[in-house]
Design a protein around this motif. Structure first.
Motif, mmCIF file in Angstrom:
data_model
loop_
_atom_site.group_PDB
_atom_site.id
_atom_site.type_symbol
_atom_site.label_atom_id
_atom_site.label_comp_id
_atom_site.label_asym_id
_atom_site.label_seq_id
_atom_site.Cartn_x
_atom_site.Cartn_y
_atom_site.Cartn_z
ATOM 1 N N GLY A 86 61.085 87.032 19.087
ATOM 2 C CA GLY A 86 60.393 86.250 18.079
ATOM 3 C C GLY A 86 59.111 85.630 18.618
ATOM 4 N N SER A 141 56.181 81.454 14.491
ATOM 5 C CA SER A 141 57.100 81.495 13.358
ATOM 6 C C SER A 141 57.867 80.191 13.196
ATOM 7 N N LYS A 160 64.872 82.955 14.614
ATOM 8 C CA LYS A 160 63.453 83.310 14.628
ATOM 9 C C LYS A 160 63.000 83.858 15.982
#
Length: 213
Positions: free
Chosen positions: A147, A151, A193
């Protein structure tokens, strides 16, 4: 001892288990609920006894501690696992932490420090010493979360920074004036995430990306 921390001992040496039980049973807030002589028995008893904390040796015949940790993760058991190892087995600590352990202590630990470590991991802390954290960081460079920091929301970045500082969910909730339920949701979102599996990896990710204080 309705509110006592329920502890399961997993070690192939009966003398070690007996010594641990003898000390822990005099603690007002700790209850030893069972013993296992190998990883397979430990996983089975964890499902039956539902302990809060598992004290786990790494090197055991049959199923070792690392494999037992992987099995516990597959069953989504929520016990916190504290590895109990010897200094000479330090290289085995890194795989155990990657498999989901909340921390580790050496077998020659002072009894009072052991009780404190049990209370600490039960409260949600991650116990890492500097040299092991460095080894984990080196491995994370080749196994990073997929990730992206971008984000994360600002609140999630705050929560992640506090995880890296070793704060439990309760302490994060107090620091940010949130409910523990909200903090748990943020932690779950962070792991999803960043494609990370647990708080230990999240803490290391935060350190590597400069989010810790």
């Amino acid at each position: 001892m309705a509110d006592a921390i329920r502890v399961l001992l997993v070690d192939d040496h009966q003398v070690v288990r007996r010594g641990l039980r003898t000390f822990l049973e005099v603690q007002d807030d700790i209850e030893v609920v069972g013993e296992a002589a190998d990883g397979a028995e430990g996983v089975a008893l964890a499902g039956e006894l539902r302990p809060d904390v598992i004290l786990m040796d790494v090197r055991m015949p049959g199923m070792d501690g690392v494999e037992a940790l992987r099995r516990l993760r597959e069953t989504e058991h929520h016990a916190r696992v504290l590895i109990v190892t010897s200094f000479t087995e330090q290289r085995t600590v890194v795989p155990a932490l990657r498999a989901g352990a909340a921390g580790y202590v050496y077998k020659d630990i002072d009894p009072d420090a052991l009780a404190g470590a049990i209370r600490s991991v039960h409260a949600g802390h991650v116990l890492l010493q500097a040299e092991v954290a460095q080894a984990l960081l080196a491995q994370e460079e080749t196994h990073p979360g997929q990730g992206r920091a971008g984000s994360l929301t600002d609140r999630e970045r705050e929560v992640l920074g506090l995880i890296a500082d070793g704060r439990s969910n309760r302490e994060i909730a107090r620091a940010l004036v949130l409910s523990e339920k909200t903090v748990k949701t943020h932690v779950s979102n962070i792991l999803m995430k960043l494609d990370l599996s647990d708080r230990t990896q999240a803490a290391l990710w935060a350190v590597r990306h400069g989010l810790s204080t």
